[in-house]
Motif scaffolding. Structure first.
Motif, PDB file in Angstrom:
ATOM      1  N   ARG A  58      47.332  31.414  88.710  1.00  9.71           N
ATOM      2  CA  ARG A  58      47.890  30.168  89.246  1.00  9.71           C
ATOM      3  C   ARG A  58      49.317  30.378  89.731  1.00  9.71           C
ATOM      4  O   ARG A  58      49.713  29.871  90.782  1.00  9.71           O
ATOM      5  CB  ARG A  58      47.853  29.061  88.191  1.00  9.71           C
ATOM      6  CG  ARG A  58      46.470  28.487  87.969  1.00  9.71           C
ATOM      7  CD  ARG A  58      46.509  27.261  87.075  1.00  9.71           C
ATOM      8  NE  ARG A  58      47.015  27.528  85.734  1.00  9.71           N
ATOM      9  CZ  ARG A  58      46.265  27.926  84.718  1.00  9.71           C
ATOM     10  NH1 ARG A  58      44.969  28.108  84.871  1.00  9.71           N
ATOM     11  NH2 ARG A  58      46.805  28.139  83.536  1.00  9.71           N
ATOM     12  N   THR A  59      50.090  31.151  88.990  1.00 12.58           N
ATOM     13  CA  THR A  59      51.479  31.403  89.346  1.00 12.58           C
ATOM     14  C   THR A  59      51.589  32.224  90.630  1.00 12.58           C
ATOM     15  O   THR A  59      52.448  31.963  91.470  1.00 12.58           O
ATOM     16  CB  THR A  59      52.197  32.144  88.199  1.00 12.58           C
ATOM     17  OG1 THR A  59      52.131  31.337  87.026  1.00 12.58           O
ATOM     18  CG2 THR A  59      53.643  32.435  88.529  1.00 12.58           C
ATOM     19  N   MET A  60      50.708  33.204  90.808  1.00 15.11           N
ATOM     20  CA  MET A  60      50.796  34.150  91.925  1.00 15.11           C
ATOM     21  C   MET A  60      49.922  33.775  93.116  1.00 15.11           C
ATOM     22  O   MET A  60      49.967  34.446  94.146  1.00 15.11           O
ATOM     23  CB  MET A  60      50.409  35.551  91.442  1.00 15.11           C
ATOM     24  CG  MET A  60      51.270  36.080  90.310  1.00 15.11           C
ATOM     25  SD  MET A  60      52.982  36.320  90.786  1.00 15.11           S
ATOM     26  CE  MET A  60      52.830  37.767  91.775  1.00 15.11           C
ATOM     27  N   ARG A  61      49.155  32.711  93.030  1.00 14.12           N
ATOM     28  CA  ARG A  61      48.188  32.352  94.077  1.00 14.12           C
ATOM     29  C   ARG A  61      48.825  32.313  95.468  1.00 14.12           C
ATOM     30  O   ARG A  61      48.265  32.811  96.425  1.00 14.12           O
ATOM     31  CB  ARG A  61      47.556  31.005  93.739  1.00 14.12           C
ATOM     32  CG  ARG A  61      46.529  30.572  94.726  1.00 14.12           C
ATOM     33  CD  ARG A  61      45.847  29.263  94.359  1.00 14.12           C
ATOM     34  NE  ARG A  61      46.609  28.469  93.434  1.00 14.12           N
ATOM     35  CZ  ARG A  61      46.089  27.752  92.456  1.00 14.12           C
ATOM     36  NH1 ARG A  61      44.800  27.735  92.293  1.00 14.12           N
ATOM     37  NH2 ARG A  61      46.846  27.048  91.652  1.00 14.12           N
ATOM     38  N   ASP A  62      50.000  31.756  95.597  1.00 15.39           N
ATOM     39  CA  ASP A  62      50.648  31.646  96.905  1.00 15.39           C
ATOM     40  C   ASP A  62      51.343  32.948  97.335  1.00 15.39           C
ATOM     41  O   ASP A  62      51.710  33.100  98.494  1.00 15.39           O
ATOM     42  CB  ASP A  62      51.664  30.501  96.897  1.00 15.39           C
ATOM     43  CG  ASP A  62      50.991  29.154  96.690  1.00 15.39           C
ATOM     44  OD1 ASP A  62      49.806  29.019  97.065  1.00 15.39           O
ATOM     45  OD2 ASP A  62      51.632  28.245  96.142  1.00 15.39           O
ATOM     46  N   PHE A  63      51.490  33.870  96.418  1.00 12.53           N
ATOM     47  CA  PHE A  63      52.163  35.141  96.682  1.00 12.53           C
ATOM     48  C   PHE A  63      51.251  36.128  97.417  1.00 12.53           C
ATOM     49  O   PHE A  63      51.687  36.820  98.333  1.00 12.53           O
ATOM     50  CB  PHE A  63      52.619  35.726  95.336  1.00 12.53           C
ATOM     51  CG  PHE A  63      53.173  37.111  95.409  1.00 12.53           C
ATOM     52  CD1 PHE A  63      54.466  37.341  95.865  1.00 12.53           C
ATOM     53  CD2 PHE A  63      52.407  38.189  95.001  1.00 12.53           C
ATOM     54  CE1 PHE A  63      54.984  38.622  95.913  1.00 12.53           C
ATOM     55  CE2 PHE A  63      52.919  39.475  95.051  1.00 12.53           C
ATOM     56  CZ  PHE A  63      54.210  39.687  95.505  1.00 12.53           C
ATOM     57  N   TRP A  64      49.973  36.194  97.051  1.00 12.19           N
ATOM     58  CA  TRP A  64      49.065  37.222  97.555  1.00 12.19           C
ATOM     59  C   TRP A  64      48.805  37.147  99.059  1.00 12.19           C
ATOM     60  O   TRP A  64      48.709  38.199  99.703  1.00 12.19           O
ATOM     61  CB  TRP A  64      47.757  37.232  96.769  1.00 12.19           C
ATOM     62  CG  TRP A  64      48.008  37.622  95.341  1.00 12.19           C
ATOM     63  CD1 TRP A  64      47.796  36.860  94.233  1.00 12.19           C
ATOM     64  CD2 TRP A  64      48.569  38.849  94.868  1.00 12.19           C
ATOM     65  NE1 TRP A  64      48.193  37.540  93.106  1.00 12.19           N
ATOM     66  CE2 TRP A  64      48.665  38.762  93.468  1.00 12.19           C
ATOM     67  CE3 TRP A  64      49.002  40.023  95.492  1.00 12.19           C
ATOM     68  CZ2 TRP A  64      49.162  39.796  92.683  1.00 12.19           C
ATOM     69  CZ3 TRP A  64      49.498  41.046  94.713  1.00 12.19           C
ATOM     70  CH2 TRP A  64      49.576  40.935  93.331  1.00 12.19           C
ATOM     71  N   PRO A  65      48.702  35.973  99.682  1.00 12.55           N
ATOM     72  CA  PRO A  65      48.515  35.974 101.136  1.00 12.55           C
ATOM     73  C   PRO A  65      49.678  36.638 101.880  1.00 12.55           C
ATOM     74  O   PRO A  65      49.473  37.320 102.883  1.00 12.55           O
ATOM     75  CB  PRO A  65      48.412  34.481 101.490  1.00 12.55           C
ATOM     76  CG  PRO A  65      47.895  33.850 100.241  1.00 12.55           C
ATOM     77  CD  PRO A  65      48.537  34.629  99.119  1.00 12.55           C
ATOM     78  N   GLY A  66      50.918  36.473 101.383  1.00 16.37           N
ATOM     79  CA  GLY A  66      52.071  37.132 101.999  1.00 16.37           C
ATOM     80  C   GLY A  66      51.973  38.638 101.886  1.00 16.37           C
ATOM     81  O   GLY A  66      52.268  39.360 102.843  1.00 16.37           O
ATOM     82  N   ILE A  67      51.547  39.132 100.742  1.00 20.20           N
ATOM     83  CA  ILE A  67      51.358  40.583 100.553  1.00 20.20           C
ATOM     84  C   ILE A  67      50.273  41.069 101.521  1.00 20.20           C
ATOM     85  O   ILE A  67      50.413  42.119 102.145  1.00 20.20           O
ATOM     86  CB  ILE A  67      50.974  40.896  99.089  1.00 20.20           C
ATOM     87  CG1 ILE A  67      52.166  40.642  98.169  1.00 20.20           C
ATOM     88  CG2 ILE A  67      50.478  42.328  98.950  1.00 20.20           C
ATOM     89  CD1 ILE A  67      53.351  41.550  98.405  1.00 20.20           C
ATOM     90  N   SER A  68      49.213  40.326 101.649  1.00 22.79           N
ATOM     91  CA  SER A  68      48.125  40.701 102.544  1.00 22.79           C
ATOM     92  C   SER A  68      48.609  40.802 103.979  1.00 22.79           C
ATOM     93  O   SER A  68      48.244  41.733 104.705  1.00 22.79           O
ATOM     94  CB  SER A  68      46.978  39.691 102.421  1.00 22.79           C
ATOM     95  OG  SER A  68      45.929  40.064 103.264  1.00 22.79           O
TER      96      SER A  68
END
Length: 109
Positions: A95-105
């Motif tokens: 839940r904490t990192m959910r918005d982080f991963w699309p940027g990494i992608s």
């Protein structure tokens, strides 16, 4: 509700340790099928029911799966508690990192 027992197949499950870990992670007993081609047998069961050779998947399972089930593996209560706590941490981090991963992608493309 949740299943009372998990039935599984595959090479990894020839390991007693892997079976105990799986049972503990899922907190359910695990029974391993000794059938060499369990996936193909599942497809054949569906076909047999579709062709009305057997009345239901439940009946096909009783006839074709039950005969091949090996010993059962019970969850290790101590391991199950550890996996349950770890899953809680995983859910929180997801839940904490959910918005982080699309940027990494996007950086990888």
């Amino acid at each position: 509700g949740p299943p009372r027992e998990i039935r599984a197949s595959g090479g990894l499950l020839q390991s007693r340790i892997a079976c105990t870990i799986l049972a503990s992670v899922l907190d359910r007993p695990v029974r391993v099928s000794g059938q060499a081609e369990a996936a193909a047998a599942g497809a054949a069961m569906v076909a047999a029911v579709a062709m009305k050779a057997l009345p239901s998947i439940a009946e096909a399972s009783r006839r074709w799966v039950g005969a091949h089930l090996g010993e059962g593996f019970e969850p290790d209560a101590e391991l199950a508690a550890i996996y349950d706590r770890a899953y809680g941490v995983y859910r929180q981090s997801y839940r904490t990192m959910r918005d982080f991963w699309p940027g990494i992608s996007r950086l990888q493309n």
